[in-house]
Design a protein around this motif. Structure first.
Motif, short mmCIF file in Angstrom:
data_model
loop_
_atom_site.label_atom_id
_atom_site.label_comp_id
_atom_site.label_asym_id
_atom_site.label_seq_id
_atom_site.Cartn_x
_atom_site.Cartn_y
_atom_site.Cartn_z
N MET A 57 0.83 -1.94 -0.08
CA MET A 57 -0.09 -0.01 -0.34
C MET A 57 0.56 1.34 0.02
O MET A 57 0.41 1.82 1.06
CB MET A 57 -0.63 0.15 0.76
N PRO A 58 1.37 1.73 -1.00
CA PRO A 58 2.78 2.75 -1.34
C PRO A 58 1.86 4.26 -0.89
O PRO A 58 2.65 4.56 -0.15
CB PRO A 58 3.73 2.01 -2.36
N GLU A 59 0.80 4.48 -1.38
CA GLU A 59 -0.09 5.49 -1.57
C GLU A 59 0.22 6.22 0.05
O GLU A 59 -0.46 6.93 0.56
CB GLU A 59 -0.58 4.99 -2.13
N LEU A 60 0.05 4.89 0.65
CA LEU A 60 -0.38 4.90 2.40
C LEU A 60 0.89 5.89 3.15
O LEU A 60 0.94 6.16 4.44
CB LEU A 60 -0.66 4.05 3.05
N TYR A 64 0.95 7.27 7.35
CA TYR A 64 1.15 6.23 8.06
C TYR A 64 2.70 6.96 8.81
O TYR A 64 2.56 7.46 9.48
CB TYR A 64 2.42 4.91 7.56
N ARG A 65 3.34 7.44 7.81
CA ARG A 65 5.23 8.33 8.37
C ARG A 65 4.42 9.42 9.68
O ARG A 65 4.77 9.59 10.36
CB ARG A 65 5.73 8.70 7.52
N ARG A 66 3.30 10.07 8.76
CA ARG A 66 2.96 10.86 9.61
C ARG A 66 2.01 11.12 10.63
O ARG A 66 2.44 11.63 12.09
CB ARG A 66 2.19 11.83 8.77
N LEU A 67 1.52 9.69 10.29
CA LEU A 67 0.71 9.56 11.83
C LEU A 67 1.60 9.18 12.86
O LEU A 67 1.52 9.53 14.26
CB LEU A 67 0.08 8.98 11.76
#
Length: 378
Positions: A57-60, A64-67
């Motif tokens: 799911m590369p678009e996420l 994810y890193r921001r979260l």
């Protein structure tokens, strides 16, 4: 039994920021305890989790890193948020999708204990696409709709078997962030592995519907009827079939789908037995009924005595408290809470280990009556 209650919040935040951080601070202590107790620390490493997310799911990955940054950046938080090979979990739920020449609906009942739901409806645009849905595991979704009119919802597949894969709620988030149609979504569901068996029902603005059984470790089976409860059609027996009445509910849904010509009014069937569950003390009660309309990109959340109407084009931040037990009832709180509630202050209070009376953070004069809110509300 003593009444249990759950506060539902409707929150708008286009990109992960202080509102999401406040929810993390509020919920992470409980999730962290669950993660440790269920063996999460023995799962894949942070590097493996991030690699799996990048592969499937590369678009996420930027989201994810921001979260993870907002969550403090710890290895445990990063592994938890990836949902790669997570600890087991389960639930209930009944789903159906229907369409005719000018109406489309996807309707679901969410069946679980009031103590195990986040009660959060979030409208976001994390990858640039508008998405609205009920949050699970702090960024995944149990059901939702996007700005293309694609809607999706999940139901537990009935068995505690696991394979190598992601938590299903992250997969649903990914579908709504990247897909426009049921056909697009089916391609994603074929490609991205689920760690447990789950059933998924979809509908889009063209009127296309589908019911999919996700297999543990990857693979799907498309089911003819766009209905789902808590078993699958592979010959396996659900772990709690008699308790959840999964076959009875599925047969009832199929009768409704076969006999009803107009999807309008479909949600009313979910507010009655055998679809509506009231065994809250046993951890199996209907917490809400969600009715999605792909043509208007709208959602109506139904309870026995009230409802919320929201859409991606007209979304209002609000709160309500629903009590469950001898009689389900709602306590309507104020509208437009973006200005009246200091979510960051609430999150900091939770993070310090002191559960706040969240009404302390409201602007005076908005009608909060302390005696109305049950002591167990979370």
């Amino acid at each position: 039994m003593a009444d249990a209650c759950l506060r539902f919040d409707a929150i708008r935040e286009d990109l992960p920021g202080p509102k999401w951080k406040a929810r993390w601070d509020r919920s992470w202590p409980a999730y962290e305890g669950w993660f440790i107790a269920r063996g999460g620390d023995s799962g894949p490493s942070r590097a493996d989790c991030e690699a799996a997310l990048s592969q499937h799911m590369p678009e996420l990955v930027p989201v994810y890193r921001r979260l993870v940054d907002l969550a403090g950046g710890s290895d445990r938080a990063a592994r938890f948020l990836s949902t790669w090979c997570p600890p087991n979990y389960l639930g209930g739920c009944s789903l159906v999708a229907m369409s005719n020449h000018d109406t489309v609906r996807l309707v679901r009942n969410y069946d679980l204990s009031p103590n195990l739901n986040e009660g959060l409806l979030l409208k976001s645009a994390w990858t640039g696409r508008g998405v609205m849905g009920m949050v699970e595991f702090l960024w995944g979704l149990s059901d939702g709709i996007n700005d293309a009119g694609l809607s999706i919802a999940l139901a537990y597949g009935g068995r505690q078997v696991t394979g190598t894969g992601f938590g299903i709620t992250t997969i649903l988030r990914y579908v709504l962030e990247t897909c426009r149609t049921v056909e697009d979504a089916l391609a994603v569901l074929r490609r991205v592995p689920s760690h447990m068996p789950y059933n998924v029902v979809l509908a889009d603005a063209s009127g296309t519907t589908a019911s999919v059984e996700m297999l543990a470790g990857g693979g799907i089976q498309i089911v003819a009827d766009p209905v789902a409860t808590n078993h699958q059609h592979d010959g396996s027996q659900p772990d709690r079939g008699p308790f959840t009445r999964t076959y009875e509910r599925a047969a009832h849904l199929k009768r409704i789908a076969d006999s009803r010509r107009d999807p309008k009014g479909l949600a009313a069937e979910f507010l009655k037995e055998p679809l509506r569950q009231v065994r809250y003390e046993e951890g199996f009660g209907t917490l809400f009924t969600a009715e999605y309309d792909p043509l208007t990109r709208g959602l109506t959340l139904h309870w026995s005595d009230t409802e919320w109407r929201q859409s991606l084009d007209d979304f209002t931040e609000r709160q309500t408290v629903i009590t469950y037990g001898g009689s389900e009832r709602s306590i309507q709180l104020n509208q437009g809470l973006e200005r009246e509630i200091d979510w960051v202050a609430i999150g900091m209070r939770y993070a310090s280990g002191n559960a706040p009376d969240w009404r302390e953070f409201a602007t005076p004069g908005y009608g909060f009556e302390p005696q109305q809110v049950c002591s167990g509300c979370h």
